[in-house]
Design a protein around this motif. Structure first.
Motif, short mmCIF file in Angstrom:
data_model
loop_
_atom_site.label_atom_id
_atom_site.label_comp_id
_atom_site.label_asym_id
_atom_site.label_seq_id
_atom_site.Cartn_x
_atom_site.Cartn_y
_atom_site.Cartn_z
N PRO A 150 0.82 -1.22 0.00
CA PRO A 150 0.00 0.00 0.00
C PRO A 150 0.85 1.27 0.00
O PRO A 150 2.07 1.21 0.21
N GLU A 151 0.22 2.38 -0.18
CA GLU A 151 0.87 3.70 -0.14
C GLU A 151 1.53 3.83 1.24
O GLU A 151 0.92 3.52 2.27
N LYS A 152 2.82 4.29 1.26
CA LYS A 152 3.62 4.12 2.48
C LYS A 152 3.19 5.03 3.64
O LYS A 152 3.16 4.59 4.78
N ALA A 153 2.86 6.30 3.34
CA ALA A 153 2.56 7.23 4.44
C ALA A 153 1.46 6.67 5.33
O ALA A 153 1.59 6.62 6.56
N GLY A 154 0.37 6.23 4.73
CA GLY A 154 -0.76 5.70 5.50
C GLY A 154 -0.38 4.42 6.22
O GLY A 154 -0.76 4.19 7.37
N PHE A 155 0.41 3.59 5.54
CA PHE A 155 0.84 2.32 6.14
C PHE A 155 1.68 2.57 7.40
O PHE A 155 1.44 1.98 8.45
N PHE A 156 2.64 3.49 7.31
CA PHE A 156 3.50 3.77 8.47
C PHE A 156 2.68 4.37 9.62
O PHE A 156 2.90 4.05 10.78
N GLU A 157 1.75 5.23 9.25
CA GLU A 157 0.93 5.87 10.28
C GLU A 157 0.14 4.84 11.10
O GLU A 157 -0.06 5.00 12.29
N ASN A 158 -0.29 3.78 10.41
CA ASN A 158 -1.11 2.76 11.10
C ASN A 158 -0.30 1.66 11.78
O ASN A 158 -0.88 0.73 12.37
N GLU A 171 9.85 7.31 9.19
CA GLU A 171 8.65 6.89 9.94
C GLU A 171 8.79 5.44 10.40
O GLU A 171 8.37 5.10 11.50
N ALA A 172 9.37 4.59 9.54
CA ALA A 172 9.58 3.19 9.90
C ALA A 172 10.59 3.11 11.04
O ALA A 172 10.44 2.36 12.01
N ARG A 173 11.65 3.94 10.95
CA ARG A 173 12.71 3.91 11.96
C ARG A 173 12.18 4.41 13.31
O ARG A 173 12.51 3.85 14.35
#
Ligand code: DC
Length: 218
Positions: free
Chosen positions: A48-56, A101-103
């Motif tokens: 999926p699109e990364k920004a939303g994925f990292f946020e969740n 965001e992942a880090r």
């Protein structure tokens, strides 16, 4: 108390850290497994699109447990210990781990986990970014040929050749060393251990003697 080991993929960090954890009866934390876990979740969700994925990410129920020389990972009730070692995860993990965001998510998870207990942890940026005040820092390294051979020998993937593993390691090294967010880097105060040509027992003994001398854990 926290002891960290940083270094490139296949330098022997994880197996050495596990052995030291067993001998000293302390916890073991595999930070690469956490990046692999996120990568697995991203692939499983269909990229999926990364920004939303990292946020969740905080919504996932992640559990880790070190026992019997294995760092077990559970995500949302599913045991993914083996899944995160597969080639597809390895091929995507550096890209995912390059995102701040992942880090931030992985670093928060690790800092909460080691709070108030004694751990040995392995990764790329633990002595520089995650635990800059670690009680003891090691930096392990070995030649690319030796690292590829070790990774290949521990893999459980019949479709993958030694050449594939060497290529993957080279590309990951390059990405890990050159990314903007917390790259793989030797901390100024790290003790360097080059494991090329050393037996496993030799490197473990060398590191335990340094730990004994500096931290008096035994
Ligand atoms: O240690 P490993 O090969 O299982 O790590 C998988 C990937 O995770 C590695 O290619 C880079 C990333 N990683 C990272 O960016 N920072 C860490 N502290 C640990 C791993």
């Amino acid at each position: 108390m926290i002891i960290v080991i940083d270094g490139p993929a296949g330098s022997g960090k994880s197996s050495t850290a596990r052995e030291i954890a067993d001998r000293l009866n302390i916890g073991f934390l595999d930070s690469g497994a956490l990046y692999r876990t996120i990568t697995f979740l991203w692939l499983k969700a269909g990229k999926p699109e990364k920004a939303g994925f990292f946020e969740n990410l905080p919504e996932h129920d992640l559990k880790v447990e070190y026992r019997d020389q294995i760092f077990h990972v559970q995500a949302n009730g599913e045991d993914i210990t083996k899944e995160i070692r597969k080639h597809e995860v390895a091929s995507n993990v550096s890209e995912i781990a390059s995102h701040p965001e992942a880090r931030a998510f992985v670093n928060g998870f690790m800092r909460r986990l080691v709070d108030n207990s004694t751990y040995i942890a392995d990764g790329r940026d633990l002595g520089t970014a995650v635990f800059p005040d670690a009680d003891l820092k090691f930096y392990m390294d070995a030649s690319i040929k030796e690292r590829a051979k070790r990774r290949f020998d521990e893999m459980d993937d019949p479709d993958v050749t030694l050449q594939d593993v060497e290529k993957n390691l080279k590309s990951r090294d390059q990405k890990d060393r050159n990314r903007k967010a917390d790259p793989l880097k030797q901390a100024d105060d790290a003790v360097v251990i080059d494991t090329t040509g050393k037996t496993f027992d030799e490197q473990v003994a060398e590191m335990i003697s340094i730990i004994d001398e500096k931290l008096k854990l035994n």
